[in-house]
Write a protein that holds these residues in place. Structure first.
Motif, PDB file in Angstrom:
ATOM      1  N   SER A 179     -55.793  34.439  45.235  1.00  0.00           N
ATOM      2  CA  SER A 179     -55.798  33.755  46.702  1.00  0.00           C
ATOM      3  C   SER A 179     -55.323  32.502  46.581  1.00  0.00           C
ATOM      4  CB  SER A 179     -57.224  34.183  47.269  1.00  0.00           C
ATOM      5  OG  SER A 179     -58.242  33.384  46.573  1.00  0.00           O
ATOM      6  N   GLY A 180     -54.562  32.115  47.688  1.00  0.00           N
ATOM      7  CA  GLY A 180     -54.253  30.679  47.950  1.00  0.00           C
ATOM      8  C   GLY A 180     -54.784  29.977  49.119  1.00  0.00           C
ATOM      9  N   GLY A 181     -54.610  28.768  49.329  1.00  0.00           N
ATOM     10  CA  GLY A 181     -55.175  28.192  50.420  1.00  0.00           C
ATOM     11  C   GLY A 181     -56.580  27.760  50.378  1.00  0.00           C
ATOM     12  N   SER A 182     -57.062  26.837  51.353  1.00  0.00           N
ATOM     13  CA  SER A 182     -58.335  26.562  51.392  1.00  0.00           C
ATOM     14  C   SER A 182     -58.856  26.623  52.714  1.00  0.00           C
ATOM     15  CB  SER A 182     -58.404  24.953  50.971  1.00  0.00           C
ATOM     16  OG  SER A 182     -58.491  24.027  51.930  1.00  0.00           O
ATOM     17  N   ILE A 200     -53.992  41.383  52.373  1.00  0.00           N
ATOM     18  CA  ILE A 200     -52.701  41.617  53.251  1.00  0.00           C
ATOM     19  C   ILE A 200     -52.333  39.853  53.531  1.00  0.00           C
ATOM     20  CG2 ILE A 200     -51.363  42.492  55.085  1.00  0.00           C
ATOM     21  CD1 ILE A 200     -53.340  44.885  54.963  1.00  0.00           C
ATOM     22  N   PRO A 201     -51.286  39.602  53.148  1.00  0.00           N
ATOM     23  CA  PRO A 201     -50.972  38.137  53.377  1.00  0.00           C
ATOM     24  C   PRO A 201     -50.929  37.622  54.818  1.00  0.00           C
ATOM     25  CG  PRO A 201     -49.341  38.784  51.892  1.00  0.00           C
ATOM     26  CD  PRO A 201     -50.423  40.036  52.267  1.00  0.00           C
ATOM     27  N   VAL A 202     -50.602  38.473  55.856  1.00  0.00           N
ATOM     28  CA  VAL A 202     -50.414  38.163  57.131  1.00  0.00           C
ATOM     29  C   VAL A 202     -51.919  37.964  57.801  1.00  0.00           C
ATOM     30  CG1 VAL A 202     -49.912  39.205  59.648  1.00  0.00           C
ATOM     31  CG2 VAL A 202     -48.235  39.134  57.711  1.00  0.00           C
ATOM     32  N   LEU A 203     -52.812  39.185  57.514  1.00  0.00           N
ATOM     33  CA  LEU A 203     -54.144  38.959  57.951  1.00  0.00           C
ATOM     34  C   LEU A 203     -54.973  37.890  57.162  1.00  0.00           C
ATOM     35  CD1 LEU A 203     -55.158  42.661  57.937  1.00  0.00           C
ATOM     36  CD2 LEU A 203     -54.287  41.417  59.677  1.00  0.00           C
ATOM     37  N   GLY A 204     -54.652  37.443  56.211  1.00  0.00           N
ATOM     38  CA  GLY A 204     -55.154  36.313  55.407  1.00  0.00           C
ATOM     39  C   GLY A 204     -54.849  35.010  56.399  1.00  0.00           C
ATOM     40  N   ILE A 205     -53.501  34.898  56.501  1.00  0.00           N
ATOM     41  CA  ILE A 205     -53.341  33.566  57.252  1.00  0.00           C
ATOM     42  C   ILE A 205     -53.711  33.635  58.848  1.00  0.00           C
ATOM     43  CG2 ILE A 205     -51.279  32.532  58.390  1.00  0.00           C
ATOM     44  CD1 ILE A 205     -49.677  33.551  55.724  1.00  0.00           C
ATOM     45  N   LEU A 206     -53.865  34.577  59.190  1.00  0.00           N
ATOM     46  CA  LEU A 206     -54.383  34.839  60.629  1.00  0.00           C
ATOM     47  C   LEU A 206     -55.779  34.555  60.662  1.00  0.00           C
ATOM     48  CD1 LEU A 206     -52.643  37.635  62.237  1.00  0.00           C
ATOM     49  CD2 LEU A 206     -52.430  35.292  62.766  1.00  0.00           C
ATOM     50  N   ARG A 207     -56.547  34.927  59.492  1.00  0.00           N
ATOM     51  CA  ARG A 207     -57.974  34.636  59.374  1.00  0.00           C
ATOM     52  C   ARG A 207     -58.044  33.311  59.033  1.00  0.00           C
ATOM     53  NH1 ARG A 207     -62.087  36.537  55.014  1.00  0.00           N
ATOM     54  NH2 ARG A 207     -64.050  36.235  56.222  1.00  0.00           N
ATOM     55  N   GLN A 208     -57.423  32.402  58.463  1.00  0.00           N
ATOM     56  CA  GLN A 208     -57.516  31.109  58.376  1.00  0.00           C
ATOM     57  C   GLN A 208     -57.227  30.278  59.493  1.00  0.00           C
ATOM     58  OE1 GLN A 208     -54.848  29.801  55.103  1.00  0.00           O
ATOM     59  NE2 GLN A 208     -56.466  29.772  53.586  1.00  0.00           N
ATOM     60  N   ALA A 209     -56.291  30.805  60.158  1.00  0.00           N
ATOM     61  CA  ALA A 209     -55.909  30.115  61.746  1.00  0.00           C
ATOM     62  C   ALA A 209     -57.407  30.422  62.427  1.00  0.00           C
ATOM     63  CB  ALA A 209     -54.662  31.084  62.407  1.00  0.00           C
ATOM     64  N   LEU A 210     -57.741  31.397  62.529  1.00  0.00           N
ATOM     65  CA  LEU A 210     -59.153  31.673  63.242  1.00  0.00           C
ATOM     66  C   LEU A 210     -60.117  30.721  62.774  1.00  0.00           C
ATOM     67  CD1 LEU A 210     -59.366  35.491  63.613  1.00  0.00           C
ATOM     68  CD2 LEU A 210     -58.802  33.886  65.360  1.00  0.00           C
ATOM     69  N   GLY A 211     -60.422  30.627  61.492  1.00  0.00           N
ATOM     70  CA  GLY A 211     -61.260  29.670  60.950  1.00  0.00           C
ATOM     71  C   GLY A 211     -60.894  27.984  61.447  1.00  0.00           C
ATOM     72  N   TYR A 212     -59.765  27.740  61.189  1.00  0.00           N
ATOM     73  CA  TYR A 212     -59.322  26.404  61.601  1.00  0.00           C
ATOM     74  C   TYR A 212     -59.558  26.108  63.057  1.00  0.00           C
ATOM     75  CZ  TYR A 212     -55.959  22.656  63.162  1.00  0.00           C
ATOM     76  OH  TYR A 212     -55.467  21.623  63.920  1.00  0.00           O
ATOM     77  N   SER A 249     -61.623  27.664  65.125  1.00  0.00           N
ATOM     78  CA  SER A 249     -62.841  27.552  65.322  1.00  0.00           C
ATOM     79  C   SER A 249     -63.694  26.429  65.009  1.00  0.00           C
ATOM     80  CB  SER A 249     -63.688  28.752  64.474  1.00  0.00           C
ATOM     81  OG  SER A 249     -65.038  28.816  64.727  1.00  0.00           O
ATOM     82  N   ASP A 250     -63.312  25.833  63.798  1.00  0.00           N
ATOM     83  CA  ASP A 250     -63.770  24.449  63.217  1.00  0.00           C
ATOM     84  C   ASP A 250     -63.306  23.438  64.264  1.00  0.00           C
ATOM     85  OD1 ASP A 250     -65.208  25.698  61.279  1.00  0.00           O
ATOM     86  OD2 ASP A 250     -63.632  25.110  59.757  1.00  0.00           O
ATOM     87  N   ARG A 251     -62.248  23.548  64.733  1.00  0.00           N
ATOM     88  CA  ARG A 251     -61.807  22.607  65.524  1.00  0.00           C
ATOM     89  C   ARG A 251     -62.467  22.504  67.179  1.00  0.00           C
ATOM     90  NH1 ARG A 251     -56.094  21.612  68.629  1.00  0.00           N
ATOM     91  NH2 ARG A 251     -56.409  19.591  68.970  1.00  0.00           N
ATOM     92  N   GLN A 252     -62.740  23.764  67.193  1.00  0.00           N
ATOM     93  CA  GLN A 252     -63.321  24.009  68.727  1.00  0.00           C
ATOM     94  C   GLN A 252     -64.855  23.077  68.607  1.00  0.00           C
ATOM     95  OE1 GLN A 252     -61.885  24.898  71.402  1.00  0.00           O
ATOM     96  NE2 GLN A 252     -63.805  24.427  72.779  1.00  0.00           N
ATOM     97  N   ARG A 253     -65.531  23.259  67.377  1.00  0.00           N
ATOM     98  CA  ARG A 253     -66.816  22.760  67.059  1.00  0.00           C
ATOM     99  C   ARG A 253     -66.658  21.175  67.264  1.00  0.00           C
ATOM    100  NH1 ARG A 253     -68.317  20.405  62.902  1.00  0.00           N
ATOM    101  NH2 ARG A 253     -66.669  21.428  61.773  1.00  0.00           N
ATOM    102  N   VAL A 254     -65.689  20.655  66.590  1.00  0.00           N
ATOM    103  CA  VAL A 254     -65.358  19.225  66.543  1.00  0.00           C
ATOM    104  C   VAL A 254     -65.389  18.777  68.187  1.00  0.00           C
ATOM    105  CG1 VAL A 254     -63.958  17.421  65.961  1.00  0.00           C
ATOM    106  CG2 VAL A 254     -64.665  19.081  64.253  1.00  0.00           C
ATOM    107  N   ILE A 255     -64.322  19.402  68.961  1.00  0.00           N
ATOM    108  CA  ILE A 255     -64.279  18.914  70.244  1.00  0.00           C
ATOM    109  C   ILE A 255     -65.644  19.137  71.068  1.00  0.00           C
ATOM    110  CG2 ILE A 255     -63.086  19.802  72.425  1.00  0.00           C
ATOM    111  CD1 ILE A 255     -60.718  20.532  70.501  1.00  0.00           C
ATOM    112  N   PHE A 276     -56.337  30.056  69.393  1.00  0.00           N
ATOM    113  CA  PHE A 276     -57.297  31.087  68.900  1.00  0.00           C
ATOM    114  C   PHE A 276     -57.162  32.356  69.442  1.00  0.00           C
ATOM    115  CE2 PHE A 276     -61.303  33.139  68.742  1.00  0.00           C
ATOM    116  CZ  PHE A 276     -61.821  32.925  67.396  1.00  0.00           C
ATOM    117  N   GLU A 277     -57.053  32.431  70.686  1.00  0.00           N
ATOM    118  CA  GLU A 277     -56.836  33.794  71.237  1.00  0.00           C
ATOM    119  C   GLU A 277     -55.622  34.441  70.794  1.00  0.00           C
ATOM    120  OE1 GLU A 277     -57.282  33.190  75.528  1.00  0.00           O
ATOM    121  OE2 GLU A 277     -59.659  33.283  75.277  1.00  0.00           O
ATOM    122  N   THR A 278     -54.464  33.770  70.785  1.00  0.00           N
ATOM    123  CA  THR A 278     -53.150  34.305  70.263  1.00  0.00           C
ATOM    124  C   THR A 278     -53.531  34.903  68.867  1.00  0.00           C
ATOM    125  OG1 THR A 278     -51.855  32.899  71.576  1.00  0.00           O
ATOM    126  CG2 THR A 278     -50.650  33.657  69.804  1.00  0.00           C
TER     127      THR A 278
END
Length: 139
Positions: free
Chosen positions: A77-80, A6-18, A20-26, A116-118
């Motif tokens: 699937s698209g995106g990275s 489902i495209p919306v869930l795929g995009i939201l999952r990518q957002a969660l990954g982004y 999460s990785d950004r929080q690790r860098v911070i 992330f919470e949103t």
């Protein structure tokens, strides 16, 4: 069917990954606040936007039939999910060459946490709507 189909869930999952990785860098930046010569990093929003634009493109569905009555579709699937951290010095540099400003890192962390919470809330609500739609009438 997987949730990522489902495209919306795929995009939201990518957002969660982004996020999460950004929080690790911070967190790495905060951990190295006293390391001489350390330059903080961050994952720019443009990295996520690049992956998001790939996920938003129209996806092709190819069909393959194993028998006359069977049809199976596959979604390309698209995106990275590979995010690159870039050196982003904060506004000040100390005498020992460290350019981590804890206040700026805390602001980035708070903003990242809210996003992330949103995304997590939207993902959970979407899944609950799918569950509700999958239930039979009166169940």
């Amino acid at each position: 069917m997987r949730p990522d189909d489902i495209p919306v869930l795929g995009i939201l999952r990518q957002a969660l990954g982004y996020h999460s990785d950004r929080q690790r860098v911070i967190a790495e930046n905060v951990a190295n606040a006293n390391t001489p010569g350390y330059v903080p990093g961050d994952i720019p929003q443009s990295e996520f936007e690049r992956a998001l634009s790939g996920a938003q493109t129209t996806r092709r569905v190819t069909l393959s039939a194993t028998e006359a009555g069977h049809i199976q579709g596959r979604v390309n699937s698209g995106g990275s999910g590979a995010w690159r951290s870039m050196a982003t010095p904060d506004s000040e540099t100390t005498i020992n060459g460290n350019s981590v400003v804890l206040e700026e890192q805390m602001v980035r962390s708070g903003e990242n946490r809210m996003r992330f919470e949103t995304a997590l809330g939207l993902y959970q609500k979407s899944l609950s709507l799918i569950r509700m739609a999958a239930r039979g009438p009166g169940a």
